[in-house]
Design a protein around this motif. Structure first.
Motif, short mmCIF file in Angstrom:
data_model
loop_
_atom_site.label_atom_id
_atom_site.label_comp_id
_atom_site.label_asym_id
_atom_site.label_seq_id
_atom_site.Cartn_x
_atom_site.Cartn_y
_atom_site.Cartn_z
N ARG A 83 -16.69 -25.79 -52.72
CA ARG A 83 -17.71 -25.99 -53.37
C ARG A 83 -18.86 -26.51 -52.48
O ARG A 83 -18.20 -27.92 -52.51
CB ARG A 83 -17.85 -25.35 -54.48
N THR A 84 -20.71 -26.64 -52.55
CA THR A 84 -21.16 -27.47 -51.98
C THR A 84 -21.84 -27.64 -53.11
O THR A 84 -21.76 -26.55 -54.45
CB THR A 84 -21.58 -27.37 -50.78
N PHE A 85 -22.95 -28.46 -53.95
CA PHE A 85 -24.40 -28.78 -54.43
C PHE A 85 -25.27 -28.70 -53.67
O PHE A 85 -25.98 -28.84 -52.74
CB PHE A 85 -23.29 -29.90 -55.37
N GLN A 86 -26.44 -28.67 -54.80
CA GLN A 86 -27.64 -28.63 -54.48
C GLN A 86 -28.18 -29.99 -53.27
O GLN A 86 -28.86 -30.41 -52.44
CB GLN A 86 -28.61 -28.19 -55.42
N ASP A 177 -24.50 -23.60 -52.80
CA ASP A 177 -25.71 -23.78 -53.35
C ASP A 177 -27.10 -25.06 -52.50
O ASP A 177 -26.79 -25.98 -52.58
CB ASP A 177 -25.26 -25.19 -54.76
N GLU A 178 -27.84 -23.46 -52.06
CA GLU A 178 -28.78 -23.67 -51.50
C GLU A 178 -28.51 -24.72 -49.92
O GLU A 178 -29.23 -26.15 -49.90
CB GLU A 178 -29.78 -24.33 -52.22
N ILE A 203 -13.81 -16.23 -43.39
CA ILE A 203 -13.83 -17.11 -44.33
C ILE A 203 -14.57 -16.40 -45.33
O ILE A 203 -15.89 -16.16 -45.00
CB ILE A 203 -13.73 -18.65 -44.28
N ALA A 204 -14.65 -16.30 -46.82
CA ALA A 204 -15.72 -15.33 -47.84
C ALA A 204 -16.27 -16.69 -47.58
O ALA A 204 -15.98 -17.83 -48.52
CB ALA A 204 -14.80 -15.05 -48.70
N LEU A 205 -17.93 -16.16 -48.31
CA LEU A 205 -18.63 -16.48 -48.76
C LEU A 205 -20.00 -16.46 -49.94
O LEU A 205 -19.62 -14.99 -49.83
CB LEU A 205 -20.11 -17.42 -47.18
N VAL A 206 -20.26 -17.06 -50.91
CA VAL A 206 -20.62 -16.48 -52.09
C VAL A 206 -22.59 -18.04 -51.14
O VAL A 206 -21.92 -19.40 -51.80
CB VAL A 206 -20.32 -17.14 -53.21
N LEU A 207 -23.53 -17.39 -51.74
CA LEU A 207 -24.36 -18.27 -50.75
C LEU A 207 -25.59 -17.79 -51.96
O LEU A 207 -26.14 -17.03 -51.19
CB LEU A 207 -24.67 -17.67 -48.90
N ILE A 208 -26.20 -19.52 -52.23
CA ILE A 208 -27.50 -18.73 -53.19
C ILE A 208 -27.96 -20.54 -52.04
O ILE A 208 -28.53 -21.09 -51.85
CB ILE A 208 -27.07 -20.29 -54.48
#
Length: 254
Positions: A83-86, A177-178, A203-208
């Motif tokens: 995970r990455t962060f804002q 995350d953004e 690679i699967a992505l979940v993108l905010i």
């Protein structure tokens, strides 16, 4: 069918406020899912629930069919979730290269003694790690900054270092995350190309993300949150035309 990631009915309340309300969605192997919505819709809280930073009041999170609800965040990279962060959470005094290398700690088996004595396995691991890091820096256009302290980089470049560090762990699924926050139009376009290549590589992505052009380019499906609940869920163009979505969020962006 087992989905790579399955979020089932997660709910989180803070006092009398329901930040996330019965949210469910799935992410298939190698797919890209965007989560959008107005500020305060519950997007980052949703990521916190998935990645163990916050425990849900209700619902479950499954990774490859295994319940990971409430699993400590530091254990998830070993299972292929990064995970990455804002705000980029870099080590300011370490170089860009060293920050990226930190993300691959799960691949290294050497311990303090072998590292200190420079035993063959430790040397092999370091060479492989440096080669992998160099590939990622080149991939994200960060090679010119490789040996500069992370604190010296502009905000946009720091965001890209955060993405590179997430990728260095070799994830099966990466939650962002953004990632375009603080990037200019050129940097955002480069990021979109990079994430599209990551997606194409399996690679699967979940993108905010608030940048709709980035969302439309990268994602297969878009989940729209409003006041903590699901407003819409579908292919990007279908969601973009949804009158309820336009009223709640997209407006002039469409």
């Amino acid at each position: 069918m087992t989905h790579l990631l399955e979020v089932a009915g997660v709910t989180r309340r803070f006092g009398g406020i329901t930040a996330v309300d019965q949210v469910s969605f799935t992410v298939g192997e190698g797919s890209a899912r965007a989560v959008i919505g107005p500020n305060g819709a519950g997007k980052t809280t949703l990521l916190d629930l998935i990645t163990g930073f916050t425990a849900p009041d209700e619902g479950t999170v499954l990774l490859d069919g295994e319940d990971i609800t409430g699993v400590a965040p530091h254990r998830l990279p070993q299972r292929g979730l990064m995970r990455t962060f804002q705000s980029a959470r870099l080590v300011p005094l370490l170089t860009v290269r060293e920050n990226v290398m930190l993300g691959a700690h799960r691949f290294t088996r050497s311990r303090f003694l072998s590292d200190g004595l420079r035993l063959p396995r430790a040397r092999r691991e370091e060479r492989a790690l440096r080669a992998r890091t160099a590939e990622l820096l080149d991939f994200l256009g960060l090679t010119p900054f490789a040996d500069r302290p992370a604190a010296d980089l502009p905000a946009g470049a720091q965001r890209l270092v955060e993405v590179a560090r997430g990728l260095s762990g070799g994830p099966r699924i990466l939650l962002l995350d953004e990632p375009a926050a603080g990037l200019d139009d050129t940097e955002t376009a480069e990021l979109a190309d990079a994430l599209s290549a990551v997606h194409a590589g399996g690679i699967a992505l979940v993108l905010i993300e608030h940048n709709i052009d980035l969302v439309m380019k990268v994602s297969d499906r878009v989940l729209v949150l409003d006041a903590g609940g699901v407003l819409a869920d579908g292919p990007p163009e279908e969601v973009r035309r949804d009158p309820a979505v336009i009223e709640a969020y997209l407006g002039a962006a469409t």
